[in-house]
Enzyme design. Structure first.
Site, PDB file in Angstrom:
ATOM      1  CD  GLU A  72      -2.857  -1.001  -0.164  1.00  0.00           C
ATOM      2  OE1 GLU A  72      -3.279   0.095  -0.579  1.00  0.00           O
ATOM      3  OE2 GLU A  72      -3.072  -2.069  -0.776  1.00  0.00           O
ATOM      4  CD1 TRP A  76      -1.400   0.059  -4.072  1.00  0.00           C
ATOM      5  CD2 TRP A  76      -1.850   1.363  -5.842  1.00  0.00           C
ATOM      6  NE1 TRP A  76      -2.021  -0.710  -5.031  1.00  0.00           N
ATOM      7  CE2 TRP A  76      -2.310   0.062  -6.119  1.00  0.00           C
ATOM      8  CE3 TRP A  76      -2.020   2.355  -6.812  1.00  0.00           C
ATOM      9  CZ2 TRP A  76      -2.926  -0.268  -7.331  1.00  0.00           C
ATOM     10  CZ3 TRP A  76      -2.641   2.029  -8.028  1.00  0.00           C
ATOM     11  CH2 TRP A  76      -3.081   0.730  -8.268  1.00  0.00           C
ATOM     12  CG  ASN A  85      -8.253   2.975   0.166  1.00  0.00           C
ATOM     13  OD1 ASN A  85      -8.085   3.892  -0.622  1.00  0.00           O
ATOM     14  ND2 ASN A  85      -8.204   1.697  -0.189  1.00  0.00           N
ATOM     15  CD1 TRP A  96     -12.037  12.282 -14.211  1.00  0.00           C
ATOM     16  CD2 TRP A  96     -10.602  13.086 -12.706  1.00  0.00           C
ATOM     17  NE1 TRP A  96     -10.932  12.754 -14.884  1.00  0.00           N
ATOM     18  CE2 TRP A  96     -10.033  13.243 -13.994  1.00  0.00           C
ATOM     19  CE3 TRP A  96      -9.866  13.513 -11.597  1.00  0.00           C
ATOM     20  CZ2 TRP A  96      -8.777  13.819 -14.206  1.00  0.00           C
ATOM     21  CZ3 TRP A  96      -8.610  14.083 -11.811  1.00  0.00           C
ATOM     22  CH2 TRP A  96      -8.084  14.237 -13.103  1.00  0.00           C
ATOM     23  CD1 TRP A 116     -10.018  12.124  -6.127  1.00  0.00           C
ATOM     24  CD2 TRP A 116     -11.990  11.594  -7.057  1.00  0.00           C
ATOM     25  NE1 TRP A 116     -10.994  12.354  -5.194  1.00  0.00           N
ATOM     26  CE2 TRP A 116     -12.208  12.053  -5.735  1.00  0.00           C
ATOM     27  CE3 TRP A 116     -13.078  11.209  -7.822  1.00  0.00           C
ATOM     28  CZ2 TRP A 116     -13.490  12.127  -5.172  1.00  0.00           C
ATOM     29  CZ3 TRP A 116     -14.357  11.286  -7.270  1.00  0.00           C
ATOM     30  CH2 TRP A 116     -14.553  11.733  -5.967  1.00  0.00           C
TER      31      TRP A 116
HETATM   32  P1  FAD Z   1      -2.769   2.693   5.201  1.00  0.00           P
HETATM   33  O1  FAD Z   1      -3.623   1.608   4.672  1.00  0.00           O
HETATM   34  O2  FAD Z   1      -2.291   2.569   6.586  1.00  0.00           O
HETATM   35  O3  FAD Z   1      -1.547   2.830   4.194  1.00  0.00           O
HETATM   36  C1  FAD Z   1      -0.292   3.399   4.584  1.00  0.00           C
HETATM   37  C2  FAD Z   1       0.081   4.505   3.632  1.00  0.00           C
HETATM   38  O4  FAD Z   1       0.213   4.009   2.298  1.00  0.00           O
HETATM   39  C3  FAD Z   1      -0.950   5.615   3.519  1.00  0.00           C
HETATM   40  O5  FAD Z   1      -0.814   6.552   4.565  1.00  0.00           O
HETATM   41  C4  FAD Z   1      -0.641   6.197   2.159  1.00  0.00           C
HETATM   42  O6  FAD Z   1       0.447   7.099   2.208  1.00  0.00           O
HETATM   43  C5  FAD Z   1      -0.233   4.983   1.375  1.00  0.00           C
HETATM   44  N1  FAD Z   1      -1.410   4.458   0.657  1.00  0.00           N
HETATM   45  C6  FAD Z   1      -2.298   3.535   1.088  1.00  0.00           C
HETATM   46  N2  FAD Z   1      -3.210   3.296   0.127  1.00  0.00           N
HETATM   47  C7  FAD Z   1      -2.891   4.083  -0.918  1.00  0.00           C
HETATM   48  C8  FAD Z   1      -3.445   4.282  -2.209  1.00  0.00           C
HETATM   49  N3  FAD Z   1      -4.517   3.598  -2.642  1.00  0.00           N
HETATM   50  N4  FAD Z   1      -2.867   5.176  -3.030  1.00  0.00           N
HETATM   51  C9  FAD Z   1      -1.768   5.865  -2.637  1.00  0.00           C
HETATM   52  N5  FAD Z   1      -1.191   5.710  -1.427  1.00  0.00           N
HETATM   53  C10 FAD Z   1      -1.750   4.824  -0.584  1.00  0.00           C
HETATM   54  N6  FAD Z   1      -4.157   9.133  -0.116  1.00  0.00           N
HETATM   55  C11 FAD Z   1      -3.489  10.204   0.315  1.00  0.00           C
HETATM   56  O7  FAD Z   1      -2.497  10.075   1.037  1.00  0.00           O
HETATM   57  N7  FAD Z   1      -3.896  11.465  -0.050  1.00  0.00           N
HETATM   58  C12 FAD Z   1      -4.976  11.679  -0.853  1.00  0.00           C
HETATM   59  O8  FAD Z   1      -5.277  12.841  -1.186  1.00  0.00           O
HETATM   60  C13 FAD Z   1      -5.718  10.542  -1.287  1.00  0.00           C
HETATM   61  N8  FAD Z   1      -6.862  10.695  -2.038  1.00  0.00           N
HETATM   62  C14 FAD Z   1      -7.524   9.571  -2.460  1.00  0.00           C
HETATM   63  C15 FAD Z   1      -8.677   9.735  -3.261  1.00  0.00           C
HETATM   64  C16 FAD Z   1      -9.380   8.628  -3.710  1.00  0.00           C
HETATM   65  C17 FAD Z   1     -10.604   8.821  -4.581  1.00  0.00           C
HETATM   66  C18 FAD Z   1      -8.953   7.336  -3.345  1.00  0.00           C
HETATM   67  C19 FAD Z   1      -9.718   6.134  -3.812  1.00  0.00           C
HETATM   68  C20 FAD Z   1      -7.829   7.165  -2.555  1.00  0.00           C
HETATM   69  C21 FAD Z   1      -7.101   8.273  -2.112  1.00  0.00           C
HETATM   70  N9  FAD Z   1      -5.948   8.134  -1.295  1.00  0.00           N
HETATM   71  C22 FAD Z   1      -5.261   9.245  -0.893  1.00  0.00           C
HETATM   72  C23 FAD Z   1      -5.391   6.793  -1.013  1.00  0.00           C
HETATM   73  C24 FAD Z   1      -5.848   6.154   0.312  1.00  0.00           C
HETATM   74  O9  FAD Z   1      -7.240   6.227   0.430  1.00  0.00           O
HETATM   75  C25 FAD Z   1      -5.202   6.783   1.548  1.00  0.00           C
HETATM   76  O10 FAD Z   1      -3.807   6.884   1.372  1.00  0.00           O
HETATM   77  C26 FAD Z   1      -5.474   5.950   2.793  1.00  0.00           C
HETATM   78  O11 FAD Z   1      -6.861   5.823   3.009  1.00  0.00           O
HETATM   79  C27 FAD Z   1      -4.826   6.621   3.989  1.00  0.00           C
HETATM   80  O12 FAD Z   1      -5.128   5.929   5.153  1.00  0.00           O
HETATM   81  P2  FAD Z   1      -3.994   5.197   5.980  1.00  0.00           P
HETATM   82  O13 FAD Z   1      -2.850   6.125   6.195  1.00  0.00           O
HETATM   83  O14 FAD Z   1      -4.643   4.627   7.184  1.00  0.00           O
HETATM   84  O15 FAD Z   1      -3.566   4.054   4.977  1.00  0.00           O
END
Ligand code: FAD
Length: 468
Positions: free
Chosen positions: A273, A276, A339, A357, A380
C-alpha cells in the site's frame, strides 16, 4: 560567519531529514526556513484542511527545533524570490532542500538551483519523501511503468531503502536571526466559523504525533492489516497519510519500522500500500498535471453530466445512500475518509452521478488533511477509469452491496449517519426498503436509483470504448 539554509517544505521533521543533515555537515550555522508559497505559478495552493494541519505542524516543528537550540524562520511569497532575498540577507553560502515532485515545484526548484549555483552557492536537493526515485524504477524498455504490480515488483527488486538518519542532537545557530513572520498572522486556522473541532479531536499534527501513530498501528493493527484494512468501522489501517503528506515521518522510517517487526504477509501487504504512494508519485513525475489531465486521453470527450445540485448532496453526505453519506460526513468532520469508502464515494460521484472526477478531486483536495498531489489525483483517476491501471469502466461499485460487505453490522454508517441508528442491520444500507421508511425530513431519499444510474454510466462508458 556565513550560514547554511535548510529550506523545509513537505518534510516537516528533524529525524531522517537528509537536507538538514547535509546543512549540519557543512559545519556552518544552520538556518531552518519555511516559506508559505501560494504564489508560484503552476503550484497548487493548499486546501483548507491542509492549511489547518500546516499551522500545527509548523508549530510542532518549531518546538522540535528549539529543543535542538534552533528555531524556524517563517516567510511568505513566491519561494524562489523569497529564498533568493534571504540568501543575500544572511550571506548564505549553501541552500539544501528535499525534493518535491509536482510540475510547478520542480520547475521552480530547477530554476532556483541554477540561479543559486550561478551566484556561487552550493544548492542541493535530496530524496526524502519517497522510497524510490521515479527515475530509478523503469521497465525493460527504460520507460516508466503504467501498471502497479510490475512497478512494485521492480521496486522490491531494487536494494531496500537505507536506514533512516537520526535527528541531530543540536544545531549551530546564526549570530543573529533574520526577521520571521508570526505563524498566527498567516491565518491558516479557520475562525468564522471554526469548523475544525472534529479535526482537533481526531489528530495530533507534528513529528511526535506521527511517531506515536506509527507505533500504535504496529502494535494494534499491523497483524490483522490484510483483512481489517477494508473495514471502515475498525481502526485497521495506520492513518499515517496526513503525517506522510506533510513529511512529519518519512516513508523510509515507516518501511524500517514495519520490516523490523519480521517478515509476514501482513507486512508485505502494508508495504505494497505504501507502494501505491510510490506508484502515484511516479505517475505524477512522468505525467505532469495529473489533477487536471486524464491519464487516458480517450476520456477527454467523455460525456460528463452537469453537476447541478447533486454534487452538493454528495458533498454534504445527503445522497440517500448510507455508506456514501457516512464517508462524506466522516471527511467533513475529521478531514479523513477510510480508503474503502473513498473508492465507494468516488465511484458514486463519477459513475452513479456521472460527474467529472475533477469536481470530486477538488472537493477532496480542499477537505482532506492528507490531500496529496499524487495520491488524490491517482485515486480519482483510478476510480473514474481514466487513470493508470484503472478500475475497468464496467466496475460500478454498488453502494448497498459494498456497505453490506464491508460494514455488515452498519456500525460505521450509524456512527456518521446517526439518523439511521435505530434501523435493523438488514436495511441499514438500504433504508428505503425498511418496513417504515424514514421521512425525507429525517433522512433524504436516493438522489438516483443505482440500477438506472449504472445503466446510464455503462452507456456513457461505451463512448470511450468506441473512441479508444
Ligand atoms: P494505510 O492503509 O495505513 O496505508 C499506509 C500509507 O500508504 C498511507 O498513509 C498512504 O500514504 C499509502 N497508501 C495507502 N493506500 C494508498 C493508495 N490507494 N494510493 C496511494 N497511497 C496509498 N491518499 C493520500 O495520502 N492522499 C490523498 O489525497 C488521497 N486521495 C484519495 C482519493 C481517492 C478517490 C482514493 C480512492 C484514494 C485516495 N488516497 C489518498 C489513497 C488512500 O485512500 C489513503 O492513502 C489511505 O486511506 C490513507 O489511510 P492510511 O494512512 O490509514 O492508509
Amino acid at each position: 560567519m556565513s550560514v547554511s539554509i535548510v529550506w523545509l517544505r513537505n518534510d516537516l521533521r528533524v529525524s531522517d531529514n537528509p537536507a538538514l543533515v547535509e546543512a549540519l555537515r557543512t559545519g556552518q550555522p544552520v538556518l531552518p526556513v519555511f516559506i508559505l508559497d501560494d504564489e508560484t505559478v503552476g503550484r497548487r495552493p493548499l486546501g483548507s484542511a491542509s492549511r489547518w494541519w500546516l499551522h500545527y505542524s509548523l508549530h510542532s516543528l518549531d518546538e522540535s527545533l528549539r529543543k535542538l537550540g534552533s528555531r524556524l524562520t517563517l516567510r511568505r511569497g513566491p519561494a524562489g524570490r523569497v529564498l533568493s532575498d534571504l540568501v543575500t540577507e544572511c550571506a548564505a553560502t549553501s541552500v539544501f532542500w528535499n525534493r518535491a515532485y509536482d510540475e510547478g515545484s520542480r520547475h521552480r526548484d530547477a530554476h532556483l538551483k541554477k540561479s543559486l549555483a550561478e551566484r556561487g552557492l552550493r544548492a542541493e536537493s535530496f530524496k526524502a519523501s519517497l522510497l524510490f526515485e521515479p527515475w530509478e524504477v523503469k521497465n525493460q524498455s527504460g520507460d516508466p511503468f503504467k501498471v502497479f504490480t510490475p512497478f512494485w515488483r521492480a521496486c522490491r527488486a531494487l536494494p531496500p531503502p537505507d536506514e533512516p538518519l537520526p535527528a541531530p542532537k543540536s544545531l549551530p545557530v546564526p549570530k543573529t536571526w533574520p526577521a520571521t513572520d508570526l505563524l498566527a498572522d498567516w491565518r491558516l486556522l479557520p475562525t468564522t466559523p471554526d469548523w475544525a473541532g472534529g479535526l482537533r479531536a481526531a489528530w495530533t499534527p507534528g513529528e511526535a504525533g506521527a511517531l506515536a501513530r506509527l507505533s500504535r498501528f504496529l502494535d494494534i493493527a499491523l497483524d490483522a492489516y490484510r483483512d481489517a484494512r477494508d473495514l471502515p468501522a475498525v481502526e485497521g489501517t495506520s492513518r499515517l497519510s496526513p503525517h506522510l503528506a506533510f513529511g512529519e515521518i518519512s516513508p523510509r522510517q515507516v518501511w524500517r519500522a514495519a520490516t523490523n517487526r519480521g517478515a509476514s504477509a501482513a507486512v508485505d501487504k502494508f508495504l505494497s500500500e505504501m507502494g501505491w504512494r510510490e506508484f502515484a508519485y511516479s505517475l505524477l513525475f512522468h505525467n505532469g498535471n495529473l489533477a487536471e489531465r486524464n491519464f487516458r486521453p480517450e476520456f477527454d470527450t467523455f460525456p460528463w453530466a452537469d453537476p447541478g445540485e447533486t454534487v452538493v448532496a454528495w458533498q454534504k453526505g445527503l445522497t440517500g445512500y448510507p455508506i456514501v453519506d457516512a464517508g462524506m460526513r466522516e471527511l467533513w468532520a475529521t478531514g479523513w475518509m477510510h480508503n474503502r469508502v473513498r473508492m465507494i464515494a468516488a465511484s458514486f460521484l463519477t459513475k452513479d452521478l456521472l460527474i467529472d472526477w475533477r469536481a470530486g478531486e477538488r472537493w477532496f483536495w480542499d477537505t482532506l488533511v492528507d490531500a496529496d498531489p499524487a495520491n488524490n489525483a491517482t485515486g480519482w483517476q483510478w476510480v473514474a477509469g481514466c487513470g493508470a491501471d484503472a478500475a475497468p469502466y464496467f466496475r460500478v461499485f454498488n453502494p448497498v452491496l459494498q456497505g453490506a460487505k464491508f460494514d455488515p453490522k452498519g456500525e460505521y454508517v450509524r456512527r456518521w449517519v446517526p439518523e439511521l441508528a435505530d434501523l435493523p442491520d438488514a436495511v441499514v444500507h438500504s433504508p428505503w426498503t425498511a418496513p417504515k421508511p424514514l421521512p425525507a425530513s429525517v433522512y433524504p431519499g436516493r438522489v438516483v436509483e443505482h440500477g438506472a444510474a449504472r445503466d446510464r454510466a455503462l452507456a456513457a462508458f461505451q463512448t470511450v470504448k468506441k473512441s479508444a
